[in-house]
Scaffold this active site. Sequence first.
Site, PDB file in Angstrom:
ATOM      1  N   THR A   1      12.210  -6.859 -10.986  1.00 15.92           N
ATOM      2  CA  THR A   1      11.639  -8.183 -11.225  1.00 15.92           C
ATOM      3  C   THR A   1      10.392  -8.358 -10.368  1.00 15.92           C
ATOM      4  O   THR A   1      10.420  -8.135  -9.157  1.00 15.92           O
ATOM      5  CB  THR A   1      12.667  -9.278 -10.881  1.00 15.92           C
ATOM      6  OG1 THR A   1      13.817  -9.102 -11.699  1.00 15.92           O
ATOM      7  CG2 THR A   1      12.080 -10.664 -11.118  1.00 15.92           C
TER       8      THR A   1
ATOM      9  N   CYS B   1       0.831   1.261  11.766  1.00 14.94           N
ATOM     10  CA  CYS B   1       1.951   1.895  11.082  1.00 14.94           C
ATOM     11  C   CYS B   1       2.506   3.088  11.860  1.00 14.94           C
ATOM     12  O   CYS B   1       3.581   3.570  11.551  1.00 14.94           O
ATOM     13  CB  CYS B   1       1.526   2.349   9.692  1.00 14.94           C
ATOM     14  SG  CYS B   1       1.012   0.986   8.643  1.00 14.94           S
TER      15      CYS B   1
ATOM     16  N   SER C   1      -3.558  -3.091  -0.722  1.00 11.86           N
ATOM     17  CA  SER C   1      -2.465  -3.855  -0.108  1.00 11.86           C
ATOM     18  C   SER C   1      -2.894  -5.293   0.121  1.00 11.86           C
ATOM     19  O   SER C   1      -4.017  -5.548   0.578  1.00 11.86           O
ATOM     20  CB  SER C   1      -2.069  -3.216   1.229  1.00 11.86           C
ATOM     21  OG  SER C   1      -1.053  -3.973   1.868  1.00 11.86           O
ATOM     22  N   GLY C   2      -2.001  -6.233  -0.160  1.00 14.30           N
ATOM     23  CA  GLY C   2      -2.340  -7.649  -0.080  1.00 14.30           C
ATOM     24  C   GLY C   2      -2.590  -8.175   1.314  1.00 14.30           C
ATOM     25  O   GLY C   2      -3.505  -8.974   1.536  1.00 14.30           O
TER      26      GLY C   2
ATOM     27  N   GLY D   1       0.789  -1.219   0.000  1.00 12.73           N
ATOM     28  CA  GLY D   1       0.000   0.000   0.000  1.00 12.73           C
ATOM     29  C   GLY D   1       0.824   1.271   0.000  1.00 12.73           C
ATOM     30  O   GLY D   1       0.475   2.244  -0.677  1.00 12.73           O
ATOM     31  N   THR D   2       1.910   1.282   0.749  1.00 10.78           N
ATOM     32  CA  THR D   2       2.736   2.489   0.825  1.00 10.78           C
ATOM     33  C   THR D   2       3.317   2.840  -0.537  1.00 10.78           C
ATOM     34  O   THR D   2       3.256   3.996  -0.972  1.00 10.78           O
ATOM     35  CB  THR D   2       3.865   2.313   1.858  1.00 10.78           C
ATOM     36  OG1 THR D   2       3.278   2.182   3.166  1.00 10.78           O
ATOM     37  CG2 THR D   2       4.804   3.506   1.853  1.00 10.78           C
TER      38      THR D   2
ATOM     39  N   ASN E   1      -8.532   4.106   8.454  1.00  6.35           N
ATOM     40  CA  ASN E   1      -7.938   2.938   9.092  1.00  6.35           C
ATOM     41  C   ASN E   1      -8.023   2.939  10.609  1.00  6.35           C
ATOM     42  O   ASN E   1      -7.836   1.905  11.241  1.00  6.35           O
ATOM     43  CB  ASN E   1      -6.470   2.809   8.670  1.00  6.35           C
ATOM     44  CG  ASN E   1      -5.670   4.048   8.992  1.00  6.35           C
ATOM     45  OD1 ASN E   1      -5.954   5.126   8.457  1.00  6.35           O
ATOM     46  ND2 ASN E   1      -4.688   3.939   9.861  1.00  6.35           N
TER      47      ASN E   1
END
Length: 384
Positions: free
Chosen positions: A238, A326, A200-201, A70-71, A150
């Site tokens: 990559t 965070c 974000s995952g 996300g960042t 959040n």
Amino acid sequence: MEVYFDNSATTRCSDGARELMVQALSRDYGNPSSLHGKGLEGENYIKDAMAKIAKTMKINGSELIFTSGGTESNNLAIIGAAMANKRSGMHLITTRVEHPAVAAPINFLEEQGFLVTYLDVDQNGVISLEQLREAVTPETILVSIMYVNNEIGAVEPIAEAAKIIKEQNAQTLFHVDAIQAYGKYVIHPSRLGIDLMSVSGHKIHGPKGVGFLYVREKTKLKPVIFGGGQQRNLRSGTENVPGIAGLGQAAWEAYEEFEAKQAHLYKLKDAFIKGLAEEEWAHINGLTGEKSAPHIVSLSVDGVRSEVLLHALEERHIYVSAGSACSSNKPAASAVLQAIGVKREYLESTVRISFCAENTLEEVEYCLENLKELVYMLRKYIRR
């Protein structure tokens, strides 16, 4: 019993996502840029993840850029859009309740000479659409507004904001930090008028260290990472094939039986809040019910510091957060709580409880039972 109620900080990686990642790490480990068969195996994982994610939002897979999370997605969207469009203007708009991953790049751009307008919020953390309307000018090149806050679960009027932005200046780009919203709401960015959207995952039961940025077709963006030119020169390096594979699977799973999952989250949240309704020391920040996000509760506890309560709960294997993960290691009071006008004595007495679809009502009851007992004990030792 172990109760994990810190799902806005991170979630358990799903079995399906983990298993796919293991395959990509141990069997199909080729570099997706390589021209041989092993490289093609890696590339296929990326294409598959693109297709899965694109279907959840009704977009083209080509509109996705995979990032480290996300960042990075927020930085690419904000700095990349500002630098690519600064000839059209140097004015940006955001809110006073953004995550640091938005606030920090905005601050950086302000130091580079960009003019920033900060939108206020009401006591529930919601922006004023009229203030937004007045803020957009011919010089405004980017507006960045989070979908779900959040810390307190406030839901911003994204569709209405997009309409106002485009009415005032059709060239202004609209970025949405949807890191706490994706997987909790059905989001169709093109239909909503969103140009850039960050996800974000690890907030949706995917792996850490991977996310994506939705970039509407023909949106001008400059890269912030330079190198081999992967992902259309917008994000060199990559690709993290195992992470991307896990992210794609988690995204797909997040929208399976979506309505039932969302309803379950609201049921958990309502049960938690109702369980504290008669406690004079409990104060819920922001809106509740379906006007708020289904998975976040901000609770101020009169007379008990958040860190003390957090560790007391931890001793009973109940895990919550003292605000945003965070920034919870920093001593400064929450900018979000200050922006919504929380009483000064509650700024250091607020915890965040955040649910996921795997949580149960039994866990809520266990948490409430221990929370009430601990608060009663801790308050006895407070000097008055």
